[in-house]
Scaffold this motif. Structure first.
Motif, PDB file in Angstrom:
ATOM      1  N   LYS A 106       2.762  -4.797  11.364  1.00  0.00           N
ATOM      2  CA  LYS A 106       2.304  -5.780  10.385  1.00  0.00           C
ATOM      3  C   LYS A 106       3.478  -6.674   9.974  1.00  0.00           C
ATOM      4  CE  LYS A 106      -1.136  -2.610   8.437  1.00  0.00           C
ATOM      5  NZ  LYS A 106      -1.560  -1.864   7.222  1.00  0.00           N
ATOM      6  N   PRO A 107       3.212  -7.917   9.615  1.00  0.00           N
ATOM      7  CA  PRO A 107       4.307  -8.789   9.157  1.00  0.00           C
ATOM      8  C   PRO A 107       4.868  -8.293   7.827  1.00  0.00           C
ATOM      9  CG  PRO A 107       2.179  -9.850   8.822  1.00  0.00           C
ATOM     10  CD  PRO A 107       1.910  -8.616   9.624  1.00  0.00           C
ATOM     11  N   VAL A 108       6.159  -8.468   7.637  1.00  0.00           N
ATOM     12  CA  VAL A 108       6.798  -8.096   6.372  1.00  0.00           C
ATOM     13  C   VAL A 108       6.439  -9.136   5.321  1.00  0.00           C
ATOM     14  CG1 VAL A 108       8.991  -7.748   5.189  1.00  0.00           C
ATOM     15  CG2 VAL A 108       8.670  -6.878   7.515  1.00  0.00           C
ATOM     16  N   VAL A 109       5.919  -8.681   4.193  1.00  0.00           N
ATOM     17  CA  VAL A 109       5.502  -9.576   3.119  1.00  0.00           C
ATOM     18  C   VAL A 109       6.444  -9.387   1.934  1.00  0.00           C
ATOM     19  CG1 VAL A 109       3.665 -10.156   1.499  1.00  0.00           C
ATOM     20  CG2 VAL A 109       3.106  -9.511   3.851  1.00  0.00           C
ATOM     21  N   GLY A 110       7.093 -10.475   1.520  1.00  0.00           N
ATOM     22  CA  GLY A 110       7.959 -10.399   0.357  1.00  0.00           C
ATOM     23  C   GLY A 110       7.141 -10.258  -0.906  1.00  0.00           C
ATOM     24  N   GLU A 111       6.344 -11.275  -1.212  1.00  0.00           N
ATOM     25  CA  GLU A 111       5.450 -11.218  -2.359  1.00  0.00           C
ATOM     26  C   GLU A 111       4.260 -12.128  -2.105  1.00  0.00           C
ATOM     27  OE1 GLU A 111       7.386 -14.543  -5.348  1.00  0.00           O
ATOM     28  OE2 GLU A 111       7.975 -12.447  -5.611  1.00  0.00           O
ATOM     29  N   VAL A 112       3.132 -11.750  -2.648  1.00  0.00           N
ATOM     30  CA  VAL A 112       1.913 -12.533  -2.521  1.00  0.00           C
ATOM     31  C   VAL A 112       1.069 -12.283  -3.764  1.00  0.00           C
ATOM     32  CG1 VAL A 112       0.715 -10.688  -1.254  1.00  0.00           C
ATOM     33  CG2 VAL A 112      -0.088 -13.039  -1.057  1.00  0.00           C
ATOM     34  N   ASP A 113       0.395 -13.313  -4.238  1.00  0.00           N
ATOM     35  CA  ASP A 113      -0.481 -13.167  -5.394  1.00  0.00           C
ATOM     36  C   ASP A 113      -1.868 -12.768  -4.905  1.00  0.00           C
ATOM     37  OD1 ASP A 113       1.497 -13.808  -7.188  1.00  0.00           O
ATOM     38  OD2 ASP A 113       0.993 -15.934  -7.253  1.00  0.00           O
ATOM     39  N   LEU A 114      -2.127 -11.484  -4.883  1.00  0.00           N
ATOM     40  CA  LEU A 114      -3.406 -10.985  -4.388  1.00  0.00           C
ATOM     41  C   LEU A 114      -4.564 -11.395  -5.288  1.00  0.00           C
ATOM     42  CD1 LEU A 114      -2.335  -7.441  -3.183  1.00  0.00           C
ATOM     43  CD2 LEU A 114      -2.977  -9.387  -1.766  1.00  0.00           C
ATOM     44  N   ALA A 115      -4.292 -11.713  -6.538  1.00  0.00           N
ATOM     45  CA  ALA A 115      -5.346 -12.188  -7.430  1.00  0.00           C
ATOM     46  C   ALA A 115      -6.000 -13.449  -6.874  1.00  0.00           C
ATOM     47  CB  ALA A 115      -4.778 -12.464  -8.822  1.00  0.00           C
ATOM     48  N   ASP A 116      -5.250 -14.222  -6.084  1.00  0.00           N
ATOM     49  CA  ASP A 116      -5.765 -15.471  -5.527  1.00  0.00           C
ATOM     50  C   ASP A 116      -6.321 -15.316  -4.115  1.00  0.00           C
ATOM     51  OD1 ASP A 116      -4.919 -16.792  -7.834  1.00  0.00           O
ATOM     52  OD2 ASP A 116      -2.931 -17.161  -6.985  1.00  0.00           O
ATOM     53  N   THR A 117      -5.951 -14.243  -3.421  1.00  0.00           N
ATOM     54  CA  THR A 117      -6.279 -14.154  -2.000  1.00  0.00           C
ATOM     55  C   THR A 117      -7.159 -12.964  -1.627  1.00  0.00           C
ATOM     56  OG1 THR A 117      -4.253 -12.904  -1.544  1.00  0.00           O
ATOM     57  CG2 THR A 117      -4.120 -15.310  -1.405  1.00  0.00           C
ATOM     58  N   TRP A 118      -7.197 -11.919  -2.430  1.00  0.00           N
ATOM     59  CA  TRP A 118      -7.888 -10.679  -2.055  1.00  0.00           C
ATOM     60  C   TRP A 118      -9.395 -10.804  -2.225  1.00  0.00           C
ATOM     61  CZ3 TRP A 118      -8.178  -6.379   0.473  1.00  0.00           C
ATOM     62  CH2 TRP A 118      -8.961  -5.309   0.046  1.00  0.00           C
ATOM     63  N   GLN A 119     -10.112 -10.430  -1.192  1.00  0.00           N
ATOM     64  CA  GLN A 119     -11.567 -10.360  -1.235  1.00  0.00           C
ATOM     65  C   GLN A 119     -11.979  -8.920  -0.945  1.00  0.00           C
ATOM     66  OE1 GLN A 119     -13.706 -12.763  -2.097  1.00  0.00           O
ATOM     67  NE2 GLN A 119     -12.021 -14.210  -2.421  1.00  0.00           N
ATOM     68  N   PRO A 120     -12.420  -8.182  -1.951  1.00  0.00           N
ATOM     69  CA  PRO A 120     -12.757  -6.773  -1.710  1.00  0.00           C
ATOM     70  C   PRO A 120     -13.936  -6.638  -0.759  1.00  0.00           C
ATOM     71  CG  PRO A 120     -13.437  -7.461  -3.900  1.00  0.00           C
ATOM     72  CD  PRO A 120     -12.609  -8.576  -3.352  1.00  0.00           C
ATOM     73  N   PRO A 121     -13.858  -5.710   0.191  1.00  0.00           N
ATOM     74  CA  PRO A 121     -14.963  -5.517   1.129  1.00  0.00           C
ATOM     75  C   PRO A 121     -16.151  -4.836   0.471  1.00  0.00           C
ATOM     76  CG  PRO A 121     -13.276  -3.859   1.489  1.00  0.00           C
ATOM     77  CD  PRO A 121     -12.725  -4.805   0.461  1.00  0.00           C
ATOM     78  N   ALA A 122     -17.276  -4.904   1.123  1.00  0.00           N
ATOM     79  CA  ALA A 122     -18.494  -4.319   0.571  1.00  0.00           C
ATOM     80  C   ALA A 122     -18.394  -2.809   0.445  1.00  0.00           C
ATOM     81  CB  ALA A 122     -19.684  -4.701   1.444  1.00  0.00           C
ATOM     82  N   ASP A 123     -17.615  -2.167   1.311  1.00  0.00           N
ATOM     83  CA  ASP A 123     -17.506  -0.708   1.284  1.00  0.00           C
ATOM     84  C   ASP A 123     -16.252  -0.236   0.538  1.00  0.00           C
ATOM     85  OD1 ASP A 123     -15.708  -1.678   3.112  1.00  0.00           O
ATOM     86  OD2 ASP A 123     -16.119  -0.170   4.652  1.00  0.00           O
ATOM     87  N   LEU A 124     -15.797  -1.023  -0.409  1.00  0.00           N
ATOM     88  CA  LEU A 124     -14.621  -0.642  -1.195  1.00  0.00           C
ATOM     89  C   LEU A 124     -14.850   0.719  -1.872  1.00  0.00           C
ATOM     90  CD1 LEU A 124     -11.841  -1.783  -2.403  1.00  0.00           C
ATOM     91  CD2 LEU A 124     -13.210  -2.342  -4.420  1.00  0.00           C
ATOM     92  N   PRO A 125     -13.931   1.670  -1.709  1.00  0.00           N
ATOM     93  CA  PRO A 125     -14.096   2.966  -2.380  1.00  0.00           C
ATOM     94  C   PRO A 125     -14.131   2.809  -3.898  1.00  0.00           C
ATOM     95  CG  PRO A 125     -12.418   3.103  -0.671  1.00  0.00           C
ATOM     96  CD  PRO A 125     -12.746   1.649  -0.836  1.00  0.00           C
ATOM     97  N   LEU A 126     -14.814   3.727  -4.551  1.00  0.00           N
ATOM     98  CA  LEU A 126     -14.909   3.686  -6.012  1.00  0.00           C
ATOM     99  C   LEU A 126     -13.647   4.202  -6.684  1.00  0.00           C
ATOM    100  CD1 LEU A 126     -18.572   4.930  -6.546  1.00  0.00           C
ATOM    101  CD2 LEU A 126     -17.708   2.583  -6.659  1.00  0.00           C
ATOM    102  N   HIS A 127     -12.914   5.072  -6.002  1.00  0.00           N
ATOM    103  CA  HIS A 127     -11.742   5.704  -6.598  1.00  0.00           C
ATOM    104  C   HIS A 127     -10.563   5.648  -5.633  1.00  0.00           C
ATOM    105  CE1 HIS A 127     -14.299   7.285  -9.782  1.00  0.00           C
ATOM    106  NE2 HIS A 127     -15.130   7.709  -8.846  1.00  0.00           N
ATOM    107  N   GLY A 128      -9.373   5.764  -6.200  1.00  0.00           N
ATOM    108  CA  GLY A 128      -8.177   5.870  -5.392  1.00  0.00           C
ATOM    109  C   GLY A 128      -7.979   7.294  -4.915  1.00  0.00           C
ATOM    110  N   ARG A 129      -6.834   7.529  -4.284  1.00  0.00           N
ATOM    111  CA  ARG A 129      -6.522   8.847  -3.738  1.00  0.00           C
ATOM    112  C   ARG A 129      -5.146   9.275  -4.233  1.00  0.00           C
ATOM    113  NH1 ARG A 129      -6.997   9.319   2.622  1.00  0.00           N
ATOM    114  NH2 ARG A 129      -9.187   8.997   2.043  1.00  0.00           N
ATOM    115  N   LEU A 130      -5.054  10.514  -4.729  1.00  0.00           N
ATOM    116  CA  LEU A 130      -3.790  11.063  -5.213  1.00  0.00           C
ATOM    117  C   LEU A 130      -3.342  12.164  -4.268  1.00  0.00           C
ATOM    118  CD1 LEU A 130      -1.800  10.816  -7.637  1.00  0.00           C
ATOM    119  CD2 LEU A 130      -3.041  12.728  -8.667  1.00  0.00           C
TER     120      LEU A 130
END
Length: 383
Positions: A97-121
């Motif tokens: 994957k390309p190295v990303v310094g910083e990106v504003d995901l608030a402007d670019t992220w589109q959550p997929p339809a199958d987004l999990p409800l919870h994170g993983r610990l």
């Protein structure tokens, strides 16, 4: 207590909602008014809205913190079908994957339809390749966005526990309830939250190597070199210092100001909850003898005040300081440390947790508040 503004930007409204939701699940102490608490943090994020009561003189001594039982879940073990048996999804691997310094995901992220409800610990082993520090397994929280088929590069928060008998990374979950707080935040922001790593800065005996390199162990190198190297080689993250945070409670808060002040090219933000004025083993004489091999100059250079002076002016560093209103031991330290950071050029926010003492209740509330402060700074919500 300052009045609540009549109008707020959308991000601030969401943070107020987050405070209320986390309160319903135990993430906030019941005696803390969530609306007023958030107005202190997000109403004027770069100001000191509440002065700390008590003397302004730093208080030396042990950073042992009472440990509060919690009903939070214990971190899950690794999934057998995940990469390397460590529970990290195959898609999270940064290879290719390309190295990303910083990106504003608030402007670019589109959550997929199958987004999990919870994170993983997860429990993971972070090798001490350079430091050879005897560290116990770390915790890693992956938010829902990190569990998707095409995970975005996320910011990173490294959080540290306090130091007391038996203390360790698990305290940030059982006492700080960090996964519940992050899950609630991610639910409000399309699955976005920082990847949180909770390494062991204490060692198997829950001792106090003070987040420095010395005869008690090379804790500093472990946290500033080994842990970031593992994160960047195993997880899809953003690499700029502006997207990395170091934070902690009690002794972990002391480490946060040490490392945030001493390594601004790695950690652009720091969160110091109820930290000390500096690393210590009770008395300066004992600290110098046991932790610095008798080198008083090395001890003085490791103090946050000296680190801030050595790296001033900070042009892109931010700091969040919090303490319990009734913390008579560490409460007086916070305004002094905040003023030193501000004088050195950092953008500083402070918060006093009403009616709270030196406990994981304070840390739980303060971590939730710090998360709200961090989201716009790391591009996860609009600035």
């Amino acid at each position: 207590m300052p009045s609540t503004p009549r109008t707020r930007p959308r991000a601030t409204v969401l943070l107020v909602v987050l405070a209320l939701v986390v309160g319903a699940t135990g993430g906030w102490a019941a005696r803390v008014p969530a609306e007023a608490a958030w107005s202190r943090v997000v109403g004027a994020p770069d100001a000191d809205p509440v002065p700390t009561a008590g003397s302004a003189s730093p208080v030396p001594g042990s950073s042992a913190a009472p440990r509060t039982p919690s009903a939070s879940p214990v971190p899950v073990e690794a999934d057998a079908d995940a990469t390397g048996g460590d529970g990290i999804p195959t898609a999270e691997a940064p290879a290719g994957k390309p190295v990303v310094g910083e990106v504003d995901l608030a402007d670019t992220w589109q959550p997929p339809a199958d987004l999990p409800l919870h994170g993983r610990l997860l429990h993971v082993n972070v090798p001490a390749t350079r430091s050879h520090f005897a560290a116990r397994p770390a915790l890693v929280y992956l938010p829902p966005a990190a569990l998707t088929a095409t995970p975005p590069p996320l910011p990173v928060a490294v959080l540290l526990s306090g130091q007391s008998r038996g203390a360790g990374p698990e305290d940030v979950e059982t006492g700080g309830q960090i996964s519940a707080t992050l899950d609630q935040s991610a639910a409000l922001h399309g699955g976005l939250a920082p990847i949180v790593v909770v390494p062991d800065q204490l060692g198997p005996e829950s001792a106090n190597p003070m987040c420095v390199d010395g005869r008690l162990g090379n804790s500093r190198t472990y946290l500033t070199e080994d842990v970031p190297a593992w994160v960047e080689s195993h997880l899809t993250v953003q690499h700029a210092a502006s997207r990395w945070t170091i934070g902690g409670f009690s002794q972990g808060g002391t480490c946060a100001i040490q490392l945030g002040a001493g390594d601004p090219d790695r950690f652009g933000s720091l969160v110091d909850v109820s930290g000390e004025a500096g690393p210590g083993l009770g008395t300066p004489a004992r600290t110098i003898a046991e932790g610095f091999a008798g080198d008083a100059a090395a001890w003085r250079a490791a103090q946050p005040a000296a680190l801030l002076a050595a790296h001033t002016p900070y042009r892109a560093s931010s700091a969040f300081f919090a303490v319990g209103q009734d913390d008579r031991s560490y409460g007086p330290v916070m305004p002094v440390m905040a003023q030193r950071a501000r004088a050195a050029g950092m953008t500083v926010a402070t918060w006093v947790v009403p009616g709270a003492r030196h406990s994981w209740t304070t840390a739980r509330v303060a971590f939730a508040a710090a998360l709200g402060w961090l989201l716009p700074r790391t591009g996860l919500t609009p600035a």
